[in-house]
Design a protein around this motif. Sequence first.
Motif, PDB file in Angstrom:
ATOM      1  N   ARG A 437       0.827  -1.209   0.000  1.00 48.05           N
ATOM      2  CA  ARG A 437       0.000   0.000   0.000  1.00 48.05           C
ATOM      3  C   ARG A 437       0.862   1.261   0.000  1.00 48.05           C
ATOM      4  NH1 ARG A 437      -3.918   1.442   5.090  1.00 48.05           N
ATOM      5  NH2 ARG A 437      -4.753   3.445   4.318  1.00 48.05           N
ATOM      6  N   ILE A 438       1.917   1.252   0.817  1.00 52.62           N
ATOM      7  CA  ILE A 438       2.830   2.395   0.862  1.00 52.62           C
ATOM      8  C   ILE A 438       3.585   2.523  -0.456  1.00 52.62           C
ATOM      9  CG2 ILE A 438       4.865   3.360   2.008  1.00 52.62           C
ATOM     10  CD1 ILE A 438       3.947   1.968   4.570  1.00 52.62           C
ATOM     11  N   GLY A 439       4.023   1.366  -1.003  1.00 49.35           N
ATOM     12  CA  GLY A 439       4.764   1.385  -2.272  1.00 49.35           C
ATOM     13  C   GLY A 439       3.942   1.970  -3.401  1.00 49.35           C
ATOM     14  N   ALA A 440       2.663   1.612  -3.425  1.00 54.00           N
ATOM     15  CA  ALA A 440       1.789   2.144  -4.474  1.00 54.00           C
ATOM     16  C   ALA A 440       1.608   3.654  -4.330  1.00 54.00           C
ATOM     17  CB  ALA A 440       0.434   1.445  -4.424  1.00 54.00           C
ATOM     18  N   ALA A 441       1.499   4.126  -3.075  1.00 54.57           N
ATOM     19  CA  ALA A 441       1.347   5.562  -2.834  1.00 54.57           C
ATOM     20  C   ALA A 441       2.614   6.319  -3.216  1.00 54.57           C
ATOM     21  CB  ALA A 441       1.002   5.813  -1.369  1.00 54.57           C
ATOM     22  N   ILE A 442       3.781   5.738  -2.904  1.00 57.54           N
ATOM     23  CA  ILE A 442       5.048   6.376  -3.239  1.00 57.54           C
ATOM     24  C   ILE A 442       5.235   6.449  -4.743  1.00 57.54           C
ATOM     25  CG2 ILE A 442       7.563   6.079  -3.136  1.00 57.54           C
ATOM     26  CD1 ILE A 442       7.232   5.068  -0.282  1.00 57.54           C
ATOM     27  N   ALA A 443       4.792   5.412  -5.450  1.00 58.02           N
ATOM     28  CA  ALA A 443       4.956   5.372  -6.903  1.00 58.02           C
ATOM     29  C   ALA A 443       4.217   6.520  -7.582  1.00 58.02           C
ATOM     30  CB  ALA A 443       4.460   4.038  -7.446  1.00 58.02           C
ATOM     31  N   LYS A 444       3.128   6.993  -6.964  1.00 59.62           N
ATOM     32  CA  LYS A 444       2.353   8.086  -7.540  1.00 59.62           C
ATOM     33  C   LYS A 444       3.063   9.437  -7.413  1.00 59.62           C
ATOM     34  CE  LYS A 444      -2.092   5.874  -6.491  1.00 59.62           C
ATOM     35  NZ  LYS A 444      -3.377   5.992  -5.742  1.00 59.62           N
ATOM     36  N   LEU A 445       4.134   9.488  -6.609  1.00 58.64           N
ATOM     37  CA  LEU A 445       4.812  10.762  -6.347  1.00 58.64           C
ATOM     38  C   LEU A 445       5.873  11.091  -7.394  1.00 58.64           C
ATOM     39  CD1 LEU A 445       5.293  10.435  -2.472  1.00 58.64           C
ATOM     40  CD2 LEU A 445       3.483  11.652  -3.699  1.00 58.64           C
ATOM     41  N   GLY A 446       6.193  10.138  -8.249  1.00 58.05           N
ATOM     42  CA  GLY A 446       7.202  10.382  -9.280  1.00 58.05           C
ATOM     43  C   GLY A 446       8.593  10.499  -8.701  1.00 58.05           C
ATOM     44  N   ASP A 447       9.320  11.557  -9.132  1.00 59.25           N
ATOM     45  CA  ASP A 447      10.710  11.732  -8.696  1.00 59.25           C
ATOM     46  C   ASP A 447      10.826  11.953  -7.191  1.00 59.25           C
ATOM     47  OD1 ASP A 447      11.444  11.501 -11.314  1.00 59.25           O
ATOM     48  OD2 ASP A 447      11.502  13.672 -11.673  1.00 59.25           O
ATOM     49  N   LYS A 448       9.825  12.555  -6.590  1.00 62.25           N
ATOM     50  CA  LYS A 448       9.863  12.830  -5.142  1.00 62.25           C
ATOM     51  C   LYS A 448       9.691  11.559  -4.316  1.00 62.25           C
ATOM     52  CE  LYS A 448       8.134  16.214  -1.826  1.00 62.25           C
ATOM     53  NZ  LYS A 448       7.161  17.309  -1.569  1.00 62.25           N
ATOM     54  N   GLY A 449       9.235  10.490  -4.950  1.00 68.04           N
ATOM     55  CA  GLY A 449       8.993   9.248  -4.240  1.00 68.04           C
ATOM     56  C   GLY A 449      10.234   8.655  -3.613  1.00 68.04           C
ATOM     57  N   ALA A 450      11.385   8.776  -4.284  1.00 67.36           N
ATOM     58  CA  ALA A 450      12.628   8.204  -3.761  1.00 67.36           C
ATOM     59  C   ALA A 450      13.026   8.868  -2.445  1.00 67.36           C
ATOM     60  CB  ALA A 450      13.746   8.360  -4.788  1.00 67.36           C
ATOM     61  N   GLU A 451      12.825  10.195  -2.360  1.00 65.38           N
ATOM     62  CA  GLU A 451      13.154  10.930  -1.129  1.00 65.38           C
ATOM     63  C   GLU A 451      12.248  10.497   0.020  1.00 65.38           C
ATOM     64  OE1 GLU A 451      12.906  15.532   0.533  1.00 65.38           O
ATOM     65  OE2 GLU A 451      12.986  15.151  -1.637  1.00 65.38           O
ATOM     66  N   VAL A 452      10.963  10.328  -0.252  1.00 62.45           N
ATOM     67  CA  VAL A 452      10.020   9.898   0.780  1.00 62.45           C
ATOM     68  C   VAL A 452      10.331   8.479   1.232  1.00 62.45           C
ATOM     69  CG1 VAL A 452       7.597   9.383   1.258  1.00 62.45           C
ATOM     70  CG2 VAL A 452       8.209  11.430  -0.059  1.00 62.45           C
ATOM     71  N   ALA A 453      10.643   7.592   0.300  1.00 65.37           N
ATOM     72  CA  ALA A 453      10.975   6.208   0.636  1.00 65.37           C
ATOM     73  C   ALA A 453      12.214   6.135   1.519  1.00 65.37           C
ATOM     74  CB  ALA A 453      11.180   5.395  -0.637  1.00 65.37           C
ATOM     75  N   ALA A 454      13.201   6.983   1.214  1.00 65.59           N
ATOM     76  CA  ALA A 454      14.423   6.994   2.022  1.00 65.59           C
ATOM     77  C   ALA A 454      14.139   7.454   3.443  1.00 65.59           C
ATOM     78  CB  ALA A 454      15.457   7.906   1.369  1.00 65.59           C
ATOM     79  N   GLN A 455      13.255   8.447   3.603  1.00 64.33           N
ATOM     80  CA  GLN A 455      12.916   8.939   4.940  1.00 64.33           C
ATOM     81  C   GLN A 455      12.192   7.872   5.753  1.00 64.33           C
ATOM     82  OE1 GLN A 455      10.605  12.547   5.005  1.00 64.33           O
ATOM     83  NE2 GLN A 455      10.207  12.438   7.193  1.00 64.33           N
ATOM     84  N   LEU A 456      11.263   7.163   5.115  1.00 63.50           N
ATOM     85  CA  LEU A 456      10.484   6.153   5.835  1.00 63.50           C
ATOM     86  C   LEU A 456      11.311   4.929   6.192  1.00 63.50           C
ATOM     87  CD1 LEU A 456       7.087   6.266   3.882  1.00 63.50           C
ATOM     88  CD2 LEU A 456       7.637   7.307   6.083  1.00 63.50           C
ATOM     89  N   SER A 457      12.328   4.627   5.398  1.00 62.34           N
ATOM     90  CA  SER A 457      13.146   3.438   5.643  1.00 62.34           C
ATOM     91  C   SER A 457      14.347   3.712   6.545  1.00 62.34           C
ATOM     92  CB  SER A 457      13.641   2.853   4.310  1.00 62.34           C
ATOM     93  OG  SER A 457      14.458   3.795   3.629  1.00 62.34           O
TER      94      SER A 457
END
Length: 573
Positions: A437-457
């Motif tokens: 569910r989180i991965g699908a939401a991050i994928a919708k963010l485009g380039d900004k998704g990588a930054e959000v994923a790094a913060q959450l992990s």
Amino acid sequence: MTTDSPVKMTHRQVLEALTGLLLGMFVSMIATTVVSTSMPVIVHDLGGDQAAYTWVITATLLTTAISTPIWGKLADLFNRKLLIQLALVIFVAATAAAGFAQDTNTLIAFRAIQGIGGGGLAALSQVIMADIISPRERGRYMGLFGAVMAVATVGGPLLGGWITDVANWRWNFFVALPFAVAALIILQKTLRISTERTRKVSIDYVGIVLLSAAVSLILIWITNAGSTFDWWGTETVLMVGAAIIATIAFIIVELKVREPLIPLTLFRGRTFTLSVLASISIGVAMFGTSVYLAQYMQLSRGATPTEAGLMTLPMMAGLLISSMVVGQLVTRFGKWKGYLILGSVLLIAGSVMLSTLHYDTNFILVSIYMFVMGAGVGMTMQNLVLIVQNVAKPSEMGVSSSGVTFFRSLGGTIGVSVMGAVLANSLTGLFSDGKERIGAAIAKLGDKGAEVAAQLSSGTLPQVRLLPEPVRSIIEDFYAQAISHAFLIGIPLAVISLIAILFLPNRPLTTMTTSERARADASGKQAADGSVEDAADVAIADAEALSGASTGSVTVVSRSGDDRGDTASDAGR
């Protein structure tokens, strides 16, 4: 024992003596509450995770709990005025040092030292109040305590949130310094209490070490089990086993030493024993809910630190209003048990309601839940100390008062640790189950998704309100579920509190201060044995008859081990 204060202090003299004491309590409370709404930001900036967040809180609670009975024992042996000034210096110096912390470990260390001073302020303020104000008259001055609590508990979080939002969170640790200096000066000038102790000084150093070891091991185990190591692993066996051994050794030592840290004879009295049981759950309700409600407001509802302070006002309002109103009623009518029963029922109701929180729960309902919980704490917290002081021997006033405060702090410490462990484990499960569910939401963010994923992990406590949608709503939901699960811990403990309060002996409140009771005891020792079992009871009855003659009712305070008390009518005296 001699005393520096008058035989019977006037209302003005009591107010003067209370000025420095109240300011010292204000310093302690403001230094604690000012960082409450800023803690998620502080832990995030220092790179801490949920476990670090829990330890920043529990480090202070742990050392407060451990040091409280130590300060209480010292209060029975040394100059209480000097002791409270020393506690204030330790507390404020450690608080200021915490403002310079560069990592969570340093912050935790200074917070631990802060708790040592906090334990002294908590224990000694109760003891000194008993020196100058009788239990029956205590409610008369509850308005003053209520005003101090109002400014500290309401103003502290708001001030801390505002400082964090507009300046830097480090200034939260420095705001108490000018108040501390003023408190020290006023205490020196206005507080006049007994400075002479007739007993030979003896400190239970072995008991201090064993108590510290037992409590620390249990808390370290609770905080790390299930995350750092398995619940049923080797570490669990070693820590729990060592804690049990230390507890048994502590009990043996307390039975042997001349001046025990916590006299086990206190548990012969039903009032003390049942008050301790009730205080444990009060500690969980008071500390646990306040700690994790601030986290709920910021991580589940997207509030800033300032907004979080405003959003927790209903709980503080419930606490302040109930404590002030009940205090006045206790003084006016001399009845206390009904208010304690009502307070414990409200604690149960508040715990149940808070365990139903969601990230989108109507805030009006959340406010009602908080108000009910706060009202329950306000009705029970101080009154449990009051009724113990009412039956305690003057020579054991320090250890009796600090004993109840110790177990309340211990309950809060363990409660915060258990809630933190439940919260952390729940979050781990929720993030694991919601990975797709989180991965699908991050994928919708485009380039900004990588930054959000790094913060959450990263494992660092996130600043949820800064996350983009739809990731933000998912994380808010996860934290709300985890925090509501943590609040379930308080329900069975609140039920135990109600049961303990129901069985408390309904003893009438004495109108004598500790100093007056001590003089009555001294005069009672010179009286010949008559028709009563304890000559000191005769002296107390005679002294209280002077104040009760106009109403035709005399309260005879018996301090026998089974807490028996009688109300004798003596209209013709």
